[in-house]
Design a protein around this motif. Structure first.
Motif, mmCIF file in Angstrom:
data_model
loop_
_atom_site.group_PDB
_atom_site.id
_atom_site.type_symbol
_atom_site.label_atom_id
_atom_site.label_comp_id
_atom_site.label_asym_id
_atom_site.label_seq_id
_atom_site.Cartn_x
_atom_site.Cartn_y
_atom_site.Cartn_z
ATOM 1 N N TYR A 111 0.792 -1.150 -0.054
ATOM 2 C CA TYR A 111 0.154 0.019 -0.035
ATOM 3 C C TYR A 111 1.064 1.265 0.054
ATOM 4 O O TYR A 111 1.902 1.122 0.204
ATOM 5 C CB TYR A 111 -0.835 -0.039 1.189
ATOM 6 C CG TYR A 111 -1.434 -1.251 1.646
ATOM 7 C CD1 TYR A 111 -1.023 -2.517 1.935
ATOM 8 C CD2 TYR A 111 -2.810 -1.364 1.417
ATOM 9 C CE1 TYR A 111 -1.864 -3.653 2.330
ATOM 10 C CE2 TYR A 111 -3.906 -2.338 1.317
ATOM 11 C CZ TYR A 111 -3.244 -3.526 1.848
ATOM 12 O OH TYR A 111 -3.914 -4.683 2.183
ATOM 13 N N GLN A 141 0.776 5.801 0.579
ATOM 14 C CA GLN A 141 0.065 7.019 0.966
ATOM 15 C C GLN A 141 1.120 8.201 0.489
ATOM 16 O O GLN A 141 2.057 8.545 1.172
ATOM 17 C CB GLN A 141 -0.229 6.907 2.511
ATOM 18 C CG GLN A 141 -0.999 8.267 3.055
ATOM 19 C CD GLN A 141 -1.576 7.860 4.369
ATOM 20 O OE1 GLN A 141 -0.989 7.261 5.120
ATOM 21 N NE2 GLN A 141 -2.732 8.771 4.570
ATOM 22 N N LYS A 149 -2.914 12.616 0.938
ATOM 23 C CA LYS A 149 -3.809 11.531 0.212
ATOM 24 C C LYS A 149 -4.095 10.602 1.178
ATOM 25 O O LYS A 149 -3.334 10.188 2.148
ATOM 26 C CB LYS A 149 -3.334 11.155 -1.418
ATOM 27 C CG LYS A 149 -3.290 12.233 -2.070
ATOM 28 C CD LYS A 149 -3.122 11.647 -3.561
ATOM 29 C CE LYS A 149 -2.944 12.921 -4.515
ATOM 30 N NZ LYS A 149 -2.580 12.303 -5.956
ATOM 31 N N GLU A 150 -5.135 9.769 1.070
ATOM 32 C CA GLU A 150 -5.540 8.756 1.544
ATOM 33 C C GLU A 150 -4.394 7.312 1.238
ATOM 34 O O GLU A 150 -3.935 7.375 0.019
ATOM 35 C CB GLU A 150 -6.834 8.258 1.717
ATOM 36 C CG GLU A 150 -7.776 9.216 2.453
ATOM 37 C CD GLU A 150 -9.333 8.759 2.422
ATOM 38 O OE1 GLU A 150 -10.045 9.448 3.009
ATOM 39 O OE2 GLU A 150 -9.496 7.694 1.794
ATOM 40 N N ARG A 151 -4.442 6.338 2.309
ATOM 41 C CA ARG A 151 -3.687 5.330 1.767
ATOM 42 C C ARG A 151 -4.334 4.258 0.563
ATOM 43 O O ARG A 151 -5.608 4.389 0.639
ATOM 44 C CB ARG A 151 -3.442 4.454 2.948
ATOM 45 C CG ARG A 151 -2.476 3.047 2.747
ATOM 46 C CD ARG A 151 -2.372 2.551 4.088
ATOM 47 N NE ARG A 151 -1.474 3.337 5.103
ATOM 48 C CZ ARG A 151 -1.711 3.268 6.462
ATOM 49 N NH1 ARG A 151 -2.076 2.360 7.046
ATOM 50 N NH2 ARG A 151 -0.755 3.903 6.999
ATOM 51 N N GLU A 152 -3.714 3.917 -0.371
ATOM 52 C CA GLU A 152 -4.093 2.995 -1.279
ATOM 53 C C GLU A 152 -3.635 1.827 -1.595
ATOM 54 O O GLU A 152 -2.226 1.529 -1.203
ATOM 55 C CB GLU A 152 -4.137 3.977 -2.729
ATOM 56 C CG GLU A 152 -2.805 4.504 -3.154
ATOM 57 C CD GLU A 152 -2.640 5.022 -4.464
ATOM 58 O OE1 GLU A 152 -3.590 4.942 -5.263
ATOM 59 O OE2 GLU A 152 -1.573 5.516 -4.748
#
Length: 119
Positions: free
Chosen positions: A37, A39, A43-46
């Motif tokens: 993952y 981040q 921004k949000e974690r993806e």
């Protein structure tokens, strides 16, 4: 006690490569699907890449498909992410963890490893 230790990040130029490692402990490593993952700042974690428990089947975010490769070494309980053709948009903190559909609710994360791609 579960533990995730990511390493291998750094500063790299546009088009460069890095190999991230994640040493795990406290898991029956080979029984889990695993993922990387990231981040990005602000921004949000993806979810970036997933390796299923068979150690063969993978899935990648469209943004990294063809450039990143996820793999594992069962003998070392270690997960890897080979990153090629890096772009500034790949900048962020990279984390490994088990994969599940509700991964966003996972509470325990490692410290991550910072990847910075300069243009």
């Amino acid at each position: 006690q579960v533990q995730l230790v990511e390493s291998g990040g750094g500063l790299v130029q546009f088009g460069g490569s890095l190999r991230l490692s994640c040493v795990t402990s406290g898991f029956t490593f080979r029984r889990y699907p695993w993922a990387w993952y990231r981040q990005a700042p602000g921004k949000e974690r993806e979810l970036v890449a997933t390796l299923y428990s068979d150690g063969i089947n993978t899935n990648y975010a469209d943004s990294v498909l063809g450039r990143f490769t996820i793999s594992r070494d069962e003998s070392k309980d270690t997960l890897y992410l080979e990153m090629d053709a890096l772009k500034p948009d790949d900048t962020g903190v990279y984390y490994c963890n088990t994969f599940r559909l509700d991964w966003a609710s996972i509470a325990d994360w490692g410290q991550g490893t910072q990847v910075t791609v300069s243009s």
